[in-house]
Motif scaffolding. Structure first.
Motif, mmCIF file in Angstrom:
data_model
loop_
_atom_site.group_PDB
_atom_site.id
_atom_site.type_symbol
_atom_site.label_atom_id
_atom_site.label_comp_id
_atom_site.label_asym_id
_atom_site.label_seq_id
_atom_site.Cartn_x
_atom_site.Cartn_y
_atom_site.Cartn_z
ATOM 1 N N GLU A 13 -9.370 1.863 -0.798
ATOM 2 C CA GLU A 13 -9.387 2.819 0.305
ATOM 3 C C GLU A 13 -7.983 3.335 0.589
ATOM 4 O O GLU A 13 -7.761 4.534 0.790
ATOM 5 C CB GLU A 13 -9.965 2.171 1.563
ATOM 6 C CG GLU A 13 -11.465 1.988 1.561
ATOM 7 C CD GLU A 13 -12.209 3.263 1.890
ATOM 8 O OE1 GLU A 13 -11.554 4.262 2.244
ATOM 9 O OE2 GLU A 13 -13.443 3.259 1.793
ATOM 10 N N ALA A 14 -7.015 2.419 0.620
ATOM 11 C CA ALA A 14 -5.639 2.816 0.912
ATOM 12 C C ALA A 14 -5.082 3.726 -0.178
ATOM 13 O O ALA A 14 -4.402 4.719 0.114
ATOM 14 C CB ALA A 14 -4.761 1.569 1.050
ATOM 15 N N LEU A 15 -5.382 3.412 -1.416
ATOM 16 C CA LEU A 15 -4.866 4.213 -2.523
ATOM 17 C C LEU A 15 -5.469 5.615 -2.527
ATOM 18 O O LEU A 15 -4.761 6.615 -2.713
ATOM 19 C CB LEU A 15 -5.156 3.506 -3.842
ATOM 20 C CG LEU A 15 -4.506 4.083 -5.095
ATOM 21 C CD1 LEU A 15 -2.983 4.083 -4.960
ATOM 22 C CD2 LEU A 15 -4.922 3.300 -6.328
ATOM 23 N N VAL A 16 -6.766 5.707 -2.296
ATOM 24 C CA VAL A 16 -7.420 7.020 -2.260
ATOM 25 C C VAL A 16 -6.911 7.831 -1.075
ATOM 26 O O VAL A 16 -6.642 9.034 -1.197
ATOM 27 C CB VAL A 16 -8.948 6.859 -2.204
ATOM 28 C CG1 VAL A 16 -9.627 8.204 -1.935
ATOM 29 C CG2 VAL A 16 -9.468 6.268 -3.515
ATOM 30 N N GLY A 17 -6.756 7.176 0.079
ATOM 31 C CA GLY A 17 -6.225 7.889 1.239
ATOM 32 C C GLY A 17 -4.831 8.419 0.998
ATOM 33 O O GLY A 17 -4.498 9.551 1.387
ATOM 34 N N ALA A 18 -3.984 7.606 0.339
ATOM 35 C CA ALA A 18 -2.634 8.062 0.024
ATOM 36 C C ALA A 18 -2.665 9.234 -0.943
ATOM 37 O O ALA A 18 -1.887 10.195 -0.812
ATOM 38 C CB ALA A 18 -1.827 6.906 -0.566
ATOM 39 N N THR A 41 4.981 9.490 -8.087
ATOM 40 C CA THR A 41 5.349 9.037 -6.744
ATOM 41 C C THR A 41 4.377 7.983 -6.243
ATOM 42 O O THR A 41 4.771 6.939 -5.712
ATOM 43 C CB THR A 41 5.377 10.231 -5.771
ATOM 44 O OG1 THR A 41 6.412 11.131 -6.158
ATOM 45 C CG2 THR A 41 5.633 9.766 -4.341
ATOM 46 N N LEU A 42 3.088 8.243 -6.409
ATOM 47 C CA LEU A 42 2.098 7.290 -5.914
ATOM 48 C C LEU A 42 2.084 6.020 -6.756
ATOM 49 O O LEU A 42 1.899 4.919 -6.225
ATOM 50 C CB LEU A 42 0.711 7.936 -5.886
ATOM 51 C CG LEU A 42 -0.374 7.135 -5.158
ATOM 52 C CD1 LEU A 42 0.090 6.703 -3.775
ATOM 53 C CD2 LEU A 42 -1.655 7.947 -5.044
ATOM 54 N N MET A 43 2.283 6.138 -8.073
ATOM 55 C CA MET A 43 2.356 4.941 -8.905
ATOM 56 C C MET A 43 3.548 4.081 -8.495
ATOM 57 O O MET A 43 3.437 2.852 -8.397
ATOM 58 C CB MET A 43 2.466 5.325 -10.380
ATOM 59 C CG MET A 43 1.163 5.755 -11.022
ATOM 60 S SD MET A 43 -0.105 4.454 -11.115
ATOM 61 C CE MET A 43 0.623 3.351 -12.334
ATOM 62 N N ASN A 44 4.692 4.703 -8.258
ATOM 63 C CA ASN A 44 5.867 3.944 -7.846
ATOM 64 C C ASN A 44 5.650 3.271 -6.493
ATOM 65 O O ASN A 44 6.140 2.169 -6.246
ATOM 66 C CB ASN A 44 7.092 4.854 -7.774
ATOM 67 C CG ASN A 44 7.660 5.159 -9.144
ATOM 68 O OD1 ASN A 44 7.664 4.297 -10.009
ATOM 69 N ND2 ASN A 44 8.127 6.373 -9.339
ATOM 70 N N PHE A 45 4.925 3.950 -5.638
ATOM 71 C CA PHE A 45 4.655 3.405 -4.307
ATOM 72 C C PHE A 45 3.627 2.275 -4.371
ATOM 73 O O PHE A 45 3.796 1.218 -3.740
ATOM 74 C CB PHE A 45 4.143 4.523 -3.399
ATOM 75 C CG PHE A 45 3.752 4.066 -2.028
ATOM 76 C CD1 PHE A 45 4.709 3.738 -1.080
ATOM 77 C CD2 PHE A 45 2.414 3.954 -1.671
ATOM 78 C CE1 PHE A 45 4.349 3.321 0.188
ATOM 79 C CE2 PHE A 45 2.045 3.534 -0.407
ATOM 80 C CZ PHE A 45 3.018 3.217 0.522
ATOM 81 N N ALA A 46 2.574 2.496 -5.150
ATOM 82 C CA ALA A 46 1.448 1.571 -5.116
ATOM 83 C C ALA A 46 1.517 0.477 -6.176
ATOM 84 O O ALA A 46 1.232 -0.687 -5.890
ATOM 85 C CB ALA A 46 0.135 2.347 -5.277
ATOM 86 N N GLY A 72 1.387 -4.764 -8.586
ATOM 87 C CA GLY A 72 1.844 -5.646 -9.645
ATOM 88 C C GLY A 72 2.220 -7.020 -9.113
ATOM 89 O O GLY A 72 1.848 -8.046 -9.690
ATOM 90 N N ASN A 73 2.950 -7.067 -8.007
ATOM 91 C CA ASN A 73 3.290 -8.346 -7.395
ATOM 92 C C ASN A 73 2.036 -9.102 -6.959
ATOM 93 O O ASN A 73 1.932 -10.319 -7.124
ATOM 94 C CB ASN A 73 4.203 -8.136 -6.185
ATOM 95 C CG ASN A 73 5.641 -7.863 -6.590
ATOM 96 O OD1 ASN A 73 6.111 -8.374 -7.595
ATOM 97 N ND2 ASN A 73 6.336 -7.057 -5.808
ATOM 98 N N LEU A 74 1.095 -8.366 -6.405
ATOM 99 C CA LEU A 74 -0.137 -8.992 -5.943
ATOM 100 C C LEU A 74 -0.916 -9.575 -7.116
ATOM 101 O O LEU A 74 -1.413 -10.702 -7.051
ATOM 102 C CB LEU A 74 -0.983 -7.955 -5.194
ATOM 103 C CG LEU A 74 -2.252 -8.464 -4.503
ATOM 104 C CD1 LEU A 74 -1.904 -9.511 -3.455
ATOM 105 C CD2 LEU A 74 -2.992 -7.292 -3.861
ATOM 106 N N MET A 75 -1.004 -8.817 -8.207
ATOM 107 C CA MET A 75 -1.742 -9.288 -9.375
ATOM 108 C C MET A 75 -1.080 -10.509 -10.016
ATOM 109 O O MET A 75 -1.733 -11.328 -10.649
ATOM 110 C CB MET A 75 -1.862 -8.174 -10.423
ATOM 111 C CG MET A 75 -2.559 -6.922 -9.948
ATOM 112 S SD MET A 75 -4.162 -7.266 -9.185
ATOM 113 C CE MET A 75 -4.571 -5.634 -8.585
ATOM 114 N N GLU A 76 0.239 -10.620 -9.865
ATOM 115 C CA GLU A 76 0.958 -11.742 -10.452
ATOM 116 C C GLU A 76 1.066 -12.935 -9.498
ATOM 117 O O GLU A 76 1.809 -13.889 -9.736
ATOM 118 C CB GLU A 76 2.357 -11.291 -10.874
ATOM 119 C CG GLU A 76 2.328 -10.311 -12.041
ATOM 120 C CD GLU A 76 3.702 -9.746 -12.361
ATOM 121 O OE1 GLU A 76 4.690 -10.244 -11.777
ATOM 122 O OE2 GLU A 76 3.772 -8.832 -13.195
#
Length: 228
Positions: A177-182, A204-209, A214-218
């Protein structure tokens, strides 16, 4: 001499011509200010013919929303190649999204602004499209979590105990939801900011999200500070 008969345009083609004109007028002037006379003139047809094909201004606007929503959804889904790493799939999906909204600014305005502010039936059409895109992004995040889990659990630094990156269903849904909203907000900004390309908006969105994802997945989620 007999009169020369012009070839009739197929109904489906004529209807798309009307929808093209309607999207341009609705996108530029807004639903309330747009007139059926303007739409008919831009489409090169009579106003009675527009009513014959599409019944009313409300039905015409609904048809525009459905067409633009279907086109956007198809663009995003077709832009993602299965089998690639999750970050590449998300990148391709974002590129497809921003490319489509940049190439169809009036259509995006109809979906993002006009449909949401002129009554429940119109907003419901957009909500249905958005739910489909959110579900698609949720699948990409699930894939990313599955890819990252073995690496996070098996490649930790000595003495470190990473958290299992398997994400709860509610958290995955919230991230989507957050990613689509952004992406929606960024597309509206990119379309009104000179010099911003679809690729730049996607980056821009990839760098932001993705850095956070990545940290969360790791297994390195951010945690709020303890309250005193």
């Amino acid at each position: 001499m007999g009169s020369v008969k012009t070839k009739r345009m197929p109904r489906a083609v004529r209807e798309q011509q009307m929808l093209d004109a309607a999207v341009r007028i609705f996108g530029r002037r807004g639903y309330t200010a747009a007139s059926m006379d303007e739409i008919a003139e831009l489409a090169g047809v009579s106003k009675p013919l527009v009513y014959l094909y599409l019944n009313s201004k409300e039905d015409l606007f609904t048809a525009c929303i459905r067409r633009e929503a279907s086109a956007l959804t198809a663009a995003v889904r077709s832009g993602v190649r299965p089998g690639l790493p999750a970050d590449r799939q998300l990148w391709e999906g974002l590129c497809a999204f921003f490319t489509h909204t940049a190439r169809n600014p009036e259509g995006w305005t109809v979906l993002h602004l006009q449909a949401r502010t002129h009554g429940e039936p119109f907003a419901a059409e957009v909500d249905a499209m958005r739910e489909g895109i959110v579900a698609f992004v949720t699948q990409l995040i699930d894939v990313a979590a599955r890819e990252a889990r073995p690496q996070a659990l098996g490649c930790a630094r000595p003495g470190r105990h990473p958290q299992d990156p398997e994400l709860p269903e509610r958290e995955t849904a919230g991230l989507a939801e957050a990613l689509v909203g952004a992406a929606e907000s960024l597309a509206a900004w990119a379309n009104t900011t000179p010099g911003v390309s679809a690729g730049q908006a996607a980056a821009t969105l990839m760098n932001f999200a993705w850095a956070g994802l990545g940290n969360l997945m790791e297994g390195r989620p951010w945690s709020p500070p303890d309250h005193d």
